[in-house]
Enzyme design. Structure first.
Site, short mmCIF file in Angstrom:
data_model
loop_
_atom_site.label_atom_id
_atom_site.label_comp_id
_atom_site.label_asym_id
_atom_site.label_seq_id
_atom_site.Cartn_x
_atom_site.Cartn_y
_atom_site.Cartn_z
N ASP A 1 -6.93 18.89 -14.79
CA ASP A 1 -7.28 17.54 -15.26
C ASP A 1 -6.95 17.50 -16.75
OD1 ASP A 1 -8.55 15.26 -16.25
OD2 ASP A 1 -10.20 15.39 -14.82
N TYR B 1 -15.99 17.36 -15.73
CA TYR B 1 -16.58 16.01 -15.78
C TYR B 1 -17.65 15.88 -14.68
CZ TYR B 1 -16.78 11.05 -14.59
OH TYR B 1 -17.21 9.78 -14.26
N LYS C 1 -8.47 6.29 -19.38
CA LYS C 1 -8.74 6.80 -20.74
C LYS C 1 -7.50 6.61 -21.63
CE LYS C 1 -12.40 8.16 -18.45
NZ LYS C 1 -13.49 7.25 -18.22
N ARG D 1 0.85 -1.21 0.00
CA ARG D 1 0.00 0.00 0.00
C ARG D 1 0.88 1.24 0.00
NH1 ARG D 1 -1.38 2.32 4.49
NH2 ARG D 1 -1.84 0.46 5.71
N1 PLP Z 1 -11.64 13.25 -15.49
C1 PLP Z 1 -12.26 13.23 -16.67
C2 PLP Z 1 -12.07 14.36 -17.63
C3 PLP Z 1 -13.11 12.16 -17.01
O1 PLP Z 1 -13.72 12.17 -18.20
C4 PLP Z 1 -13.28 11.11 -16.07
C5 PLP Z 1 -14.15 9.96 -16.39
O2 PLP Z 1 -14.83 9.93 -17.39
C6 PLP Z 1 -12.62 11.18 -14.85
C7 PLP Z 1 -11.80 12.26 -14.58
C8 PLP Z 1 -12.79 10.11 -13.80
O3 PLP Z 1 -12.03 9.01 -14.11
P1 PLP Z 1 -12.31 7.53 -13.56
O4 PLP Z 1 -13.57 7.06 -14.21
O5 PLP Z 1 -11.09 6.77 -13.94
O6 PLP Z 1 -12.48 7.64 -12.08
#
Ligand code: PLP
Length: 394
Positions: free
Chosen positions: A186, A113, A211, A60
């Site tokens: 992000d 998001y 992604k 961990r």
């Molecule tokens: N940030 C963006 C721009 C996203 O599109 C997403 C999910 O679609 C996330 C964060 C969250 O990612 P996760 O689904 O891996 O938790």
């Protein structure tokens, strides 16, 4: 300077992605000289005695496979430190919870998001009593107006999911710097191949590795990268000791493997997306195409300046009913209807059909049009993708 202008840097990026980090003596994996970081499943490591410090003690806290990936993502983003977490949301929540105390102040872009929006409204504001101020980050002045010396974090996503809005990273970083406030970006939609927020002055970069970094729709994961030692210490403590939201060794292996083909995939994603965007732009039932690579995108100039390419995500607005959109989705054979993005296969998502609470939500921070369709354009043959859309559209 963009990566497209700088052949040397671009070549370096691909070299790093393929695994230069792994082949340095530091990543010479034990006596077997593996070229690929092995999957270390051990949860614990033999104590080597009072006088020796183990590099890894308990998985961990640190694990060799995770450490190799963390090094790799840090190098991709041009940062000092990387952390690999259990999901993109784990990366975002760990960052926010580590840097903003209960009762603190967080300024966020209003276009983000849906999961981040829920985290901010329900948990960060609702549960912890943090003052979350949403602003239209397309105008840096809106950030400047909201930030003061008590602000704990500025948060933005660019391009945004699903409206493909941008914010000017360099200008916001200057504002953050003037106030001594950390600025997190992000970078999931652009991927490190097309955008380098740390180089533009941001302090923290976050990815949903689910992604583009993994790229094959078979792993959920997240990453945080920073240059700031103090921020890193806070985040690493939260992740490893307090929250325990680490990426499993097998997922680390999958993401590390995906990263090796990131440059090749991103070029292909972008080429296909440009072809699809042009096709959609010329269709008489489509009123708007949101793709920063099109000159008609209101922030195309900013995209050309701060990104070295426009990535593989776009959305469009359809002039018609939801029933017609449903028929369009059903008529597609190459694009698969489904949520998520960034994989090699093309996906289509209609938020109002597949994620209705994101659209009909009174506390939503931005309006998502009911007839918005989002495409994650994959790396299939572009003629097949265009033909699929052409024949399914009315
Ligand atoms: N940030 C963006 C721009 C996203 O599109 C997403 C999910 O679609 C996330 C964060 C969250 O990612 P996760 O689904 O891996 O938790």
């Amino acid at each position: 300077m963009t990566r497209d202008d700088d052949q040397v840097n671009r070549n370096r990026f691909a070299t790093i992605a393929v695994g230069a980090a792994e082949n340095t003596p530091r990543f010479n994996h034990g006596s077997t000289n593996d070229v690929v970081a092995p999957i270390h499943l051990s949860s614990t490591f033999e104590w080597s005695g009072r006088d020796t410090t183990n590099e890894h003690e308990y998985s961990r806290e640190s694990n060799p496979t995770r450490a190799a990936l963390e090094k790799q993502v840090a190098r991709l983003e041009g940062g000092e430190h990387g952390l690999a977490l259990a999901s993109g949301m784990a990366a975002i929540s760990t960052t926010m919870l580590s840097l903003v105390p209960p009762g603190g102040h967080l300024v966020s872009s209003d276009s983000i998001y849906g999961g981040t929006e829920k985290l901010l409204t329900k948990l960060v504001a609702g549960h912890l009593g943090i003052d979350v101020e949403f602003v239209d980050a397309r105008e840096p002045e809106n950030i400047a107006t909201a930030v003061d010396s008590d602000t704990d974090l500025i948060w933005a996503e660019t391009p945004t999911n699903p409206l493909m809005r941008l914010c000017d990273i360099r200008s916001i970083a200057d504002i953050a710097n003037d106030h001594g406030v950390p600025f997190g970006v992000d970078n999931t939609f652009a991927s490190p191949y097309f955008q380098a927020p740390l180089e533009l002055g941001a302090d923290i970069v976050v990815h949903s590795t689910t992604k583009y970094l993994n790229g094959h729709s078979d792993s959920i994961g997240g990453a945080v990268i920073t240059d700031d030692d103090e921020i890193f210490e806070k985040l690493a403590f939260s992740q490893r000791i307090g929250l325990g939201n680490v990426l499993s060794p097998f997922d680390c292996y999958l993401v590390a493997r995906g990263i090796k083909t990131l440059p090749a995939r991103m070029k292909h994603h972008q080429e296909n997306t440009m072809a699809v965007a042009r096709l959609l732009k010329g269709h008489d039932r489509i009123t708007r195409v949101h793709y920063p690579g099109l000159e008609s995108h209101p922030q195309h100039d900013l995209a050309a300046e701060q990104m070295s390419g426009y990535s593989g995500m776009l959305s469009f607005e359809f002039d018609g009913s939801l029933t017609e959109i449903e028929a369009f989705v059903e008529g597609l054979t190459v694009f698969t209807p489904g949520t998520s993005l960034g994989g090699v296969e093309s996906l289509v998502e209609v938020p109002s059909l597949m994620n209705p609470d994101q659209v009909n939500n009174e506390s939503a921070t931005t309006d998502i049009p009911e007839t918005l369709v989002r495409l994650s354009v994959g790396i299939e043959d572009s003629d097949d993708l265009c033909e699929d859309l052409r024949s399914a559209l009315p």
